[in-house]
Scaffold this motif. Structure first.
Motif, PDB file in Angstrom:
ATOM      1  N   SER A  14      32.097  44.279  40.775  1.00 57.25           N
ATOM      2  CA  SER A  14      31.499  45.606  40.785  1.00 57.25           C
ATOM      3  C   SER A  14      30.622  45.597  39.603  1.00 57.25           C
ATOM      4  O   SER A  14      29.694  46.851  39.561  1.00 57.25           O
ATOM      5  N   ILE A  15      30.767  44.717  38.643  1.00 57.29           N
ATOM      6  CA  ILE A  15      29.894  45.028  37.345  1.00 57.29           C
ATOM      7  C   ILE A  15      28.264  44.733  37.430  1.00 57.29           C
ATOM      8  O   ILE A  15      28.082  43.742  38.313  1.00 57.29           O
ATOM      9  N   GLU A  16      27.494  45.452  37.048  1.00 55.01           N
ATOM     10  CA  GLU A  16      26.276  45.300  37.240  1.00 55.01           C
ATOM     11  C   GLU A  16      25.932  43.712  36.870  1.00 55.01           C
ATOM     12  O   GLU A  16      26.219  43.255  35.855  1.00 55.01           O
ATOM     13  N   PRO A  17      24.999  43.207  37.663  1.00 57.13           N
ATOM     14  CA  PRO A  17      24.913  41.412  37.721  1.00 57.13           C
ATOM     15  C   PRO A  17      24.336  41.488  36.309  1.00 57.13           C
ATOM     16  O   PRO A  17      24.916  40.260  35.585  1.00 57.13           O
ATOM     17  N   ALA A  18      23.437  41.663  35.536  1.00 59.42           N
ATOM     18  CA  ALA A  18      23.050  41.429  34.217  1.00 59.42           C
ATOM     19  C   ALA A  18      24.164  41.700  33.127  1.00 59.42           C
ATOM     20  O   ALA A  18      23.980  40.887  32.208  1.00 59.42           O
ATOM     21  N   LEU A  19      25.165  42.306  33.361  1.00 63.12           N
ATOM     22  CA  LEU A  19      26.232  42.545  32.297  1.00 63.12           C
ATOM     23  C   LEU A  19      27.397  41.624  32.696  1.00 63.12           C
ATOM     24  O   LEU A  19      28.294  41.442  31.821  1.00 63.12           O
ATOM     25  N   ARG A  20      27.463  40.822  33.921  1.00 66.99           N
ATOM     26  CA  ARG A  20      28.443  40.034  34.328  1.00 66.99           C
ATOM     27  C   ARG A  20      28.632  38.731  33.390  1.00 66.99           C
ATOM     28  O   ARG A  20      29.462  38.094  33.254  1.00 66.99           O
ATOM     29  N   ARG A  21      27.251  38.465  32.700  1.00 67.19           N
ATOM     30  CA  ARG A  21      27.208  37.244  31.893  1.00 67.19           C
ATOM     31  C   ARG A  21      28.218  37.052  30.838  1.00 67.19           C
ATOM     32  O   ARG A  21      28.650  35.963  30.611  1.00 67.19           O
ATOM     33  N   SER A  22      28.615  38.379  30.344  1.00 66.97           N
ATOM     34  CA  SER A  22      29.728  38.504  29.314  1.00 66.97           C
ATOM     35  C   SER A  22      30.942  38.396  29.612  1.00 66.97           C
ATOM     36  O   SER A  22      31.803  38.854  28.726  1.00 66.97           O
ATOM     37  N   CYS A  23      31.286  38.646  31.133  1.00 63.87           N
ATOM     38  CA  CYS A  23      32.640  38.704  31.492  1.00 63.87           C
ATOM     39  C   CYS A  23      33.069  37.435  32.224  1.00 63.87           C
ATOM     40  O   CYS A  23      32.314  36.911  32.927  1.00 63.87           O
ATOM     41  N   TRP A  24      34.521  37.293  32.148  1.00 65.53           N
ATOM     42  CA  TRP A  24      34.799  36.307  32.942  1.00 65.53           C
ATOM     43  C   TRP A  24      36.503  36.793  33.261  1.00 65.53           C
ATOM     44  O   TRP A  24      37.003  37.795  32.527  1.00 65.53           O
ATOM     45  N   ILE A  25      37.215  36.172  34.208  1.00 62.98           N
ATOM     46  CA  ILE A  25      38.760  36.302  34.500  1.00 62.98           C
ATOM     47  C   ILE A  25      39.382  35.399  33.887  1.00 62.98           C
ATOM     48  O   ILE A  25      38.993  34.134  34.080  1.00 62.98           O
ATOM     49  N   THR A  26      40.532  35.543  32.998  1.00 58.77           N
ATOM     50  CA  THR A  26      41.559  34.440  32.992  1.00 58.77           C
ATOM     51  C   THR A  26      42.875  34.956  33.708  1.00 58.77           C
ATOM     52  O   THR A  26      43.226  35.984  34.022  1.00 58.77           O
ATOM     53  N   CYS A  27      43.694  33.831  34.248  1.00 60.60           N
ATOM     54  CA  CYS A  27      44.798  33.883  35.043  1.00 60.60           C
ATOM     55  C   CYS A  27      45.376  32.491  34.883  1.00 60.60           C
ATOM     56  O   CYS A  27      44.916  31.655  34.413  1.00 60.60           O
ATOM     57  N   GLU A  28      46.488  32.534  35.423  1.00 62.19           N
ATOM     58  CA  GLU A  28      47.332  31.147  35.249  1.00 62.19           C
ATOM     59  C   GLU A  28      46.681  30.059  35.962  1.00 62.19           C
ATOM     60  O   GLU A  28      46.984  28.666  35.664  1.00 62.19           O
ATOM     61  N   ALA A  29      45.679  30.335  36.827  1.00 63.77           N
ATOM     62  CA  ALA A  29      44.933  28.929  37.300  1.00 63.77           C
ATOM     63  C   ALA A  29      43.873  28.458  36.704  1.00 63.77           C
ATOM     64  O   ALA A  29      43.015  27.550  36.734  1.00 63.77           O
ATOM     65  N   GLY A  30      43.413  29.243  35.415  1.00 66.84           N
ATOM     66  CA  GLY A  30      42.291  29.252  34.587  1.00 66.84           C
ATOM     67  C   GLY A  30      41.438  30.243  34.494  1.00 66.84           C
ATOM     68  O   GLY A  30      41.779  31.621  34.511  1.00 66.84           O
ATOM     69  N   GLU A  31      40.030  30.114  34.198  1.00 71.80           N
ATOM     70  CA  GLU A  31      38.915  31.073  33.809  1.00 71.80           C
ATOM     71  C   GLU A  31      38.277  31.133  35.181  1.00 71.80           C
ATOM     72  O   GLU A  31      37.910  29.910  35.763  1.00 71.80           O
ATOM     73  N   LEU A  32      37.760  32.299  35.466  1.00 74.84           N
ATOM     74  CA  LEU A  32      36.723  32.474  36.782  1.00 74.84           C
ATOM     75  C   LEU A  32      35.559  33.121  36.042  1.00 74.84           C
ATOM     76  O   LEU A  32      35.772  34.208  35.554  1.00 74.84           O
ATOM     77  N   SER A  33      34.378  32.601  36.465  1.00 75.01           N
ATOM     78  CA  SER A  33      33.214  33.498  36.033  1.00 75.01           C
ATOM     79  C   SER A  33      33.070  34.567  37.263  1.00 75.01           C
ATOM     80  O   SER A  33      33.804  34.427  38.129  1.00 75.01           O
ATOM     81  N   ALA A  34      32.092  35.400  37.156  1.00 73.09           N
ATOM     82  CA  ALA A  34      31.793  36.253  38.133  1.00 73.09           C
ATOM     83  C   ALA A  34      31.379  35.681  39.705  1.00 73.09           C
ATOM     84  O   ALA A  34      32.028  36.082  40.746  1.00 73.09           O
ATOM     85  N   GLU A  35      30.634  34.729  39.324  1.00 71.31           N
ATOM     86  CA  GLU A  35      30.143  33.890  40.726  1.00 71.31           C
ATOM     87  C   GLU A  35      31.442  33.106  41.326  1.00 71.31           C
ATOM     88  O   GLU A  35      31.511  33.089  42.376  1.00 71.31           O
ATOM     89  N   GLU A  36      32.387  32.556  40.402  1.00 78.08           N
ATOM     90  CA  GLU A  36      33.517  31.840  41.046  1.00 78.08           C
ATOM     91  C   GLU A  36      34.581  32.906  41.643  1.00 78.08           C
ATOM     92  O   GLU A  36      35.177  32.850  42.797  1.00 78.08           O
ATOM     93  N   ALA A  37      34.650  34.022  41.072  1.00 75.01           N
ATOM     94  CA  ALA A  37      35.334  35.222  41.420  1.00 75.01           C
ATOM     95  C   ALA A  37      34.797  35.736  42.941  1.00 75.01           C
ATOM     96  O   ALA A  37      35.647  36.079  43.936  1.00 75.01           O
TER      97      ALA A  37
END
Length: 81
Positions: A40-63
């Motif tokens: 839901s974050i504005e696409p231009a701002l997503r580049r500086s964000c990612w998700i971490t969980c027990e399965a690893g890291e996910l970029s916005a595109e992977e999420a």
């Protein structure tokens, strides 16, 4: 999709454009909620964000892809006969 997850964001170094000085945890919760939040974050701002969980890291595109796959699952497909 219910595993604990966090959204992280890089903090830009204002004295050195293009460089990062660290990161912060923006939100914590179940992976499915964090994936929706990141998407839901504005696409231009997503580049500086990612998700971490027990399965690893996910970029916005992977999420976004994980959500697409999860949303298209057949109900009961995980149940053992």
């Amino acid at each position: 999709m219910n595993v604990p997850a966090e959204i992280h964001r890089r903090i830009e170094d204002l004295d050195h454009p293009g460089c990062w000085r660290g990161e912060v945890v923006v939100a914590k919760g179940p992976l499915v909620i964090m994936a929706h939040g990141l998407c839901s974050i504005e696409p231009a701002l997503r580049r500086s964000c990612w998700i971490t969980c027990e399965a690893g890291e996910l970029s916005a595109e992977e999420a976004q892809e994980v959500l697409r796959i999860w949303s298209s699952r057949v109900e009961g497909a995980d149940e053992v006969a």
